[in-house]
Design a protein around this motif. Structure first.
Motif, PDB file in Angstrom:
ATOM      1  N   ASP A 282       1.381  10.119   4.836  1.00 31.20           N
ATOM      2  CA  ASP A 282       2.266   9.274   5.639  1.00 31.20           C
ATOM      3  C   ASP A 282       1.654   7.879   5.692  1.00 31.20           C
ATOM      4  N   HIS A 283       2.479   6.865   5.610  1.00 34.53           N
ATOM      5  CA  HIS A 283       1.904   5.515   5.640  1.00 34.53           C
ATOM      6  C   HIS A 283       2.923   4.486   6.103  1.00 34.53           C
ATOM      7  N   SER A 284       2.411   3.391   6.641  1.00 38.45           N
ATOM      8  CA  SER A 284       3.292   2.292   7.003  1.00 38.45           C
ATOM      9  C   SER A 284       3.768   1.608   5.726  1.00 38.45           C
TER      10      SER A 284
ATOM     11  N   PHE B  57       0.842  -1.200   0.000  1.00 41.25           N
ATOM     12  CA  PHE B  57       0.000   0.000   0.000  1.00 41.25           C
ATOM     13  C   PHE B  57       0.879   1.254   0.000  1.00 41.25           C
ATOM     14  N   GLY B  58       0.522   2.246  -0.807  1.00 42.44           N
ATOM     15  CA  GLY B  58       1.265   3.502  -0.830  1.00 42.44           C
ATOM     16  C   GLY B  58       0.552   4.512  -1.710  1.00 42.44           C
ATOM     17  N   PHE B  59       1.296   5.334  -2.392  1.00 42.94           N
ATOM     18  CA  PHE B  59       0.660   6.286  -3.318  1.00 42.94           C
ATOM     19  C   PHE B  59       1.671   6.752  -4.360  1.00 42.94           C
ATOM     20  N   ALA B  60       1.144   7.099  -5.527  1.00 43.82           N
ATOM     21  CA  ALA B  60       2.009   7.328  -6.686  1.00 43.82           C
ATOM     22  C   ALA B  60       2.930   8.536  -6.529  1.00 43.82           C
ATOM     23  N   GLN B  61       2.506   9.531  -5.753  1.00 43.71           N
ATOM     24  CA  GLN B  61       3.367  10.709  -5.600  1.00 43.71           C
ATOM     25  C   GLN B  61       4.356  10.577  -4.452  1.00 43.71           C
ATOM     26  N   CYS B  62       4.406   9.426  -3.831  1.00 42.02           N
ATOM     27  CA  CYS B  62       5.323   9.210  -2.699  1.00 42.02           C
ATOM     28  C   CYS B  62       6.763   9.453  -3.158  1.00 42.02           C
ATOM     29  N   PRO B  63       7.485  10.322  -2.461  1.00 47.01           N
ATOM     30  CA  PRO B  63       8.813  10.687  -2.963  1.00 47.01           C
ATOM     31  C   PRO B  63       9.864   9.596  -2.845  1.00 47.01           C
ATOM     32  N   ASP B  64       9.803   8.772  -1.810  1.00 48.98           N
ATOM     33  CA  ASP B  64      10.903   7.812  -1.660  1.00 48.98           C
ATOM     34  C   ASP B  64      10.508   6.455  -1.075  1.00 48.98           C
ATOM     35  N   ILE B  65       9.580   6.433  -0.121  1.00 52.01           N
ATOM     36  CA  ILE B  65       9.259   5.175   0.564  1.00 52.01           C
ATOM     37  C   ILE B  65       8.684   4.142  -0.423  1.00 52.01           C
ATOM     38  N   CYS B  66       7.658   4.558  -1.155  1.00 51.78           N
ATOM     39  CA  CYS B  66       7.023   3.612  -2.093  1.00 51.78           C
ATOM     40  C   CYS B  66       7.956   3.187  -3.222  1.00 51.78           C
ATOM     41  N   PRO B  67       8.636   4.139  -3.875  1.00 54.31           N
ATOM     42  CA  PRO B  67       9.550   3.697  -4.940  1.00 54.31           C
ATOM     43  C   PRO B  67      10.575   2.683  -4.439  1.00 54.31           C
TER      44      PRO B  67
HETATM   45 NI    NI Z   1       4.937   5.850  -0.002  1.00 59.02          NI
END
Ligand code: NI
Length: 203
Positions: free
Chosen positions: A164-166, A70-80
């Protein structure tokens, strides 16, 4: 940096909570019972919106392992970073990749339309699908997977907020039930090894 530390700390707390609950159940019911009860702690049915606006349900993937993040497309670093780990791990498991469906579920459905998600996940792995939904269906899925997230003001981003997300990768079995999870920062080699072990032992 502080946000990253917060997120990792929250992820660790959630993971720790899961382990704690399983441990508690082991004490209460014995180890055999705790396995089946522990699996029920994470996951559940979802009906979300996939590529082309099509409804995608967890039950569509029975018979395959779901690797869910789970995350989001504009996440700067965690999701990528997390999606890159998934992608690299999948490239290391050979034919077993056929048994795995990587799934990225947005926590920012207001900005992440189906086409945004499709374009985003294609940058990571050809098999990955991106799912969005309404704020309500996303909240329900996040709750089932015990994902923490919250919108926070961010004047520097589009629409002036970030999320913000886990950051935990969930491995669900061919029956849709929880198998294991990977914390943020898991090495791709470690994830690949675990995937191979699980698929080899469970089919
Ligand atoms: Ni993220």
């Amino acid at each position: 940096m502080s946000r990253r530390i917060l997120i990792v700390a929250v992820a660790a707390l959630i993971a720790g909570g899961l382990v704690g609950l399983v441990t508690l159940q082991t004490k209460l019911f014995g180890s055999a019972r705790s396995v089946s009860t522990g699996q029920a702690l994470v996951g559940g049915p979802f009906a979300l919106t996939g590529p082309g606006g099509k409804t995608v349900r967890d039950s569509d993937f029975r018979g395959k392992y779901m690797l869910i993040y789970f995350g989001f497309a504009q996440c700067p670093d965690i999701c990528p970073a997390a999606l890159q780990v998934i992608s690299t791990a999948l490239d290391q498991i050979g034919d077993k990749v056929k048994k795995v469906q990587p799934i990225f579920i947005t926590l920012d459905p207001e900005r992440d339309a189906p086409d945004v998600m499709a374009a985003y996940v294609s940058a990571f792995h050809p098999k990955m699908i991106g799912l969005t939904g309404t704020p309500e269906t996303i909240a329900k899925a996040a709750k089932a997977y015990r994902v923490f997230y919250r919108k926070v003001p961010d004047p520097g981003s589009a629409n002036a907020y970030t999320v913000d997300h886990s950051s935990i990768v969930y491995l669900m079995g061919p029956d849709g039930k929880f198998v294991t999870h990977f914390t943020h920062g898991t090495d791709p080699d470690v994830m690949a090894k675990r995937l191979k072990e699980v698929i080899k032992s469970r089919g």
